[in-house]
Design a protein around this motif. Structure first.
Motif, mmCIF file in Angstrom:
data_model
loop_
_atom_site.group_PDB
_atom_site.id
_atom_site.type_symbol
_atom_site.label_atom_id
_atom_site.label_comp_id
_atom_site.label_asym_id
_atom_site.label_seq_id
_atom_site.Cartn_x
_atom_site.Cartn_y
_atom_site.Cartn_z
ATOM 1 N N PHE A 73 9.147 12.187 -9.246
ATOM 2 C CA PHE A 73 7.742 11.977 -8.897
ATOM 3 C C PHE A 73 7.323 10.536 -9.150
ATOM 4 C CE2 PHE A 73 3.230 11.999 -10.088
ATOM 5 C CZ PHE A 73 2.695 12.387 -8.863
ATOM 6 N N VAL A 74 7.724 10.000 -10.295
ATOM 7 C CA VAL A 74 7.395 8.612 -10.613
ATOM 8 C C VAL A 74 8.043 7.669 -9.604
ATOM 9 C CG1 VAL A 74 7.723 6.790 -12.334
ATOM 10 C CG2 VAL A 74 6.964 9.056 -13.054
ATOM 11 N N CYS A 75 9.284 7.954 -9.230
ATOM 12 C CA CYS A 75 9.969 7.121 -8.229
ATOM 13 C C CYS A 75 9.270 7.198 -6.873
ATOM 14 C CB CYS A 75 11.424 7.553 -8.087
ATOM 15 S SG CYS A 75 12.449 7.160 -9.503
ATOM 16 N N ILE A 76 8.776 8.379 -6.511
ATOM 17 C CA ILE A 76 8.067 8.530 -5.244
ATOM 18 C C ILE A 76 6.768 7.724 -5.247
ATOM 19 C CG2 ILE A 76 6.773 10.212 -3.844
ATOM 20 C CD1 ILE A 76 9.006 12.210 -4.454
ATOM 21 N N ILE A 77 6.147 7.572 -6.390
ATOM 22 C CA ILE A 77 4.929 6.761 -6.497
ATOM 23 C C ILE A 77 5.253 5.273 -6.533
ATOM 24 C CG2 ILE A 77 2.923 6.245 -7.952
ATOM 25 C CD1 ILE A 77 2.767 8.943 -6.507
ATOM 26 N N LEU A 78 6.277 4.892 -7.288
ATOM 27 C CA LEU A 78 6.580 3.472 -7.479
ATOM 28 C C LEU A 78 7.260 2.823 -6.278
ATOM 29 C CD1 LEU A 78 7.773 3.305 -11.188
ATOM 30 C CD2 LEU A 78 5.599 2.589 -10.223
ATOM 31 N N PRO A 80 7.069 3.223 -2.883
ATOM 32 C CA PRO A 80 6.187 2.682 -1.834
ATOM 33 C C PRO A 80 5.326 1.520 -2.330
ATOM 34 C CG PRO A 80 6.002 5.052 -1.904
ATOM 35 C CD PRO A 80 6.803 4.651 -3.086
ATOM 36 N N THR A 81 4.928 1.572 -3.597
ATOM 37 C CA THR A 81 4.116 0.481 -4.139
ATOM 38 C C THR A 81 4.917 -0.813 -4.164
ATOM 39 O OG1 THR A 81 2.986 2.096 -5.525
ATOM 40 C CG2 THR A 81 2.718 -0.218 -6.107
ATOM 41 N N VAL A 82 6.143 -0.736 -4.615
ATOM 42 C CA VAL A 82 6.996 -1.924 -4.644
ATOM 43 C C VAL A 82 7.288 -2.400 -3.218
ATOM 44 C CG1 VAL A 82 9.320 -2.744 -5.233
ATOM 45 C CG2 VAL A 82 8.010 -1.391 -6.877
ATOM 46 N N PHE A 83 7.521 -1.476 -2.309
ATOM 47 C CA PHE A 83 7.799 -1.849 -0.925
ATOM 48 C C PHE A 83 6.580 -2.502 -0.283
ATOM 49 C CE2 PHE A 83 8.077 -0.932 3.638
ATOM 50 C CZ PHE A 83 9.318 -1.483 3.916
ATOM 51 N N LEU A 84 5.405 -1.979 -0.562
ATOM 52 C CA LEU A 84 4.182 -2.508 0.031
ATOM 53 C C LEU A 84 3.852 -3.901 -0.485
ATOM 54 C CD1 LEU A 84 1.788 -1.866 1.903
ATOM 55 C CD2 LEU A 84 0.611 -0.961 -0.100
ATOM 56 N N PHE A 85 4.015 -4.101 -1.783
ATOM 57 C CA PHE A 85 3.652 -5.379 -2.380
ATOM 58 C C PHE A 85 4.842 -6.301 -2.619
ATOM 59 C CE2 PHE A 85 0.198 -2.542 -3.969
ATOM 60 C CZ PHE A 85 -0.811 -3.111 -3.209
ATOM 61 N N SER A 86 5.920 -6.070 -1.893
ATOM 62 C CA SER A 86 7.092 -6.932 -2.076
ATOM 63 C C SER A 86 6.791 -8.334 -1.557
ATOM 64 C CB SER A 86 8.306 -6.348 -1.366
ATOM 65 O OG SER A 86 8.072 -6.317 0.019
ATOM 66 N N ALA A 87 7.596 -9.282 -1.982
ATOM 67 C CA ALA A 87 7.360 -10.686 -1.643
ATOM 68 C C ALA A 87 7.524 -10.945 -0.150
ATOM 69 C CB ALA A 87 8.308 -11.579 -2.442
ATOM 70 N N THR A 88 8.391 -10.170 0.483
ATOM 71 C CA THR A 88 8.598 -10.381 1.924
ATOM 72 C C THR A 88 7.584 -9.552 2.688
ATOM 73 O OG1 THR A 88 10.206 -8.597 1.992
ATOM 74 C CG2 THR A 88 11.051 -10.828 1.624
ATOM 75 N N ALA A 89 6.546 -10.202 3.129
ATOM 76 C CA ALA A 89 5.488 -9.498 3.861
ATOM 77 C C ALA A 89 5.950 -9.124 5.260
ATOM 78 C CB ALA A 89 4.243 -10.360 3.932
ATOM 79 N N TYR A 99 13.669 2.149 3.939
ATOM 80 C CA TYR A 99 12.537 2.720 3.215
ATOM 81 C C TYR A 99 12.335 4.186 3.599
ATOM 82 C CZ TYR A 99 7.725 3.817 2.082
ATOM 83 O OH TYR A 99 6.604 4.433 1.614
ATOM 84 N N LEU A 100 12.366 4.494 4.883
ATOM 85 C CA LEU A 100 12.151 5.874 5.327
ATOM 86 C C LEU A 100 13.248 6.805 4.831
ATOM 87 C CD1 LEU A 100 10.936 5.337 8.997
ATOM 88 C CD2 LEU A 100 9.609 6.142 7.050
#
Length: 130
Positions: A73-78, A80-89, A99-100
């Motif tokens: 559950f924690v991995c499922i939350i973290l 997407p957050t890391v993917f969304l705010f990663s340095a490579t926009a 990712y999918l």
């Protein structure tokens, strides 16, 4: 359930690898076809459920399964957050595909552990073990 049929025991043991393969196939191809993490996780949970139905005396570590579910559950939350705010926009098509697939895999394992825990809770309460 002390009298286990030898045919049922051997056939379910023979079918386990195919059920696992089919469940992981559904999970890993969920981004391109019908299916995905939830459906594949339900198929994977069938392995644990049939294992109990064939041999109820085998022990299962519910505490370990619950811990794994919480970690997933924690991995499922973290993730997407890391993917969304990663340095490579500028996410490439390959990064989106990875990712999918990773999210389907995490969701599949979470659903598998959740369904297994639910089944065993019902089985233990009904059997009077807890």
């Amino acid at each position: 359930m002390t009298d286990n049929s030898e045919i049922i025991t051997r056939m379910t043991g023979l079918l386990y690898p195919f059920i696992l393969l089919f469940g992981f196939y559904i999970i890993l191809n969920g981004h391109a076809s019908p299916g995905g993490g939830f459906q594949g996780g339900a198929v994977l949970a069938a392995v644990f459920i049939t294992r109990y139905l064939v041999d109820p005396n085998r022990c299962i570590r519910l505490r370990t399964l619950k811990t794994a579910e919480k970690i997933l559950f924690v991995c499922i939350i973290l993730y997407p957050t890391v993917f969304l705010f990663s340095a490579t926009a500028n996410h490439t098509e390959l990064m989106n595909l990875i990712y999918l697939i990773a999210m389907n895999f995490l969701i599949g394992l979470k659903v598998c552990s959740g369904f297994t825990i639910i089944f065993f809770r019902f089985a233990f309460y009904e059997g009077g073990i807890l």
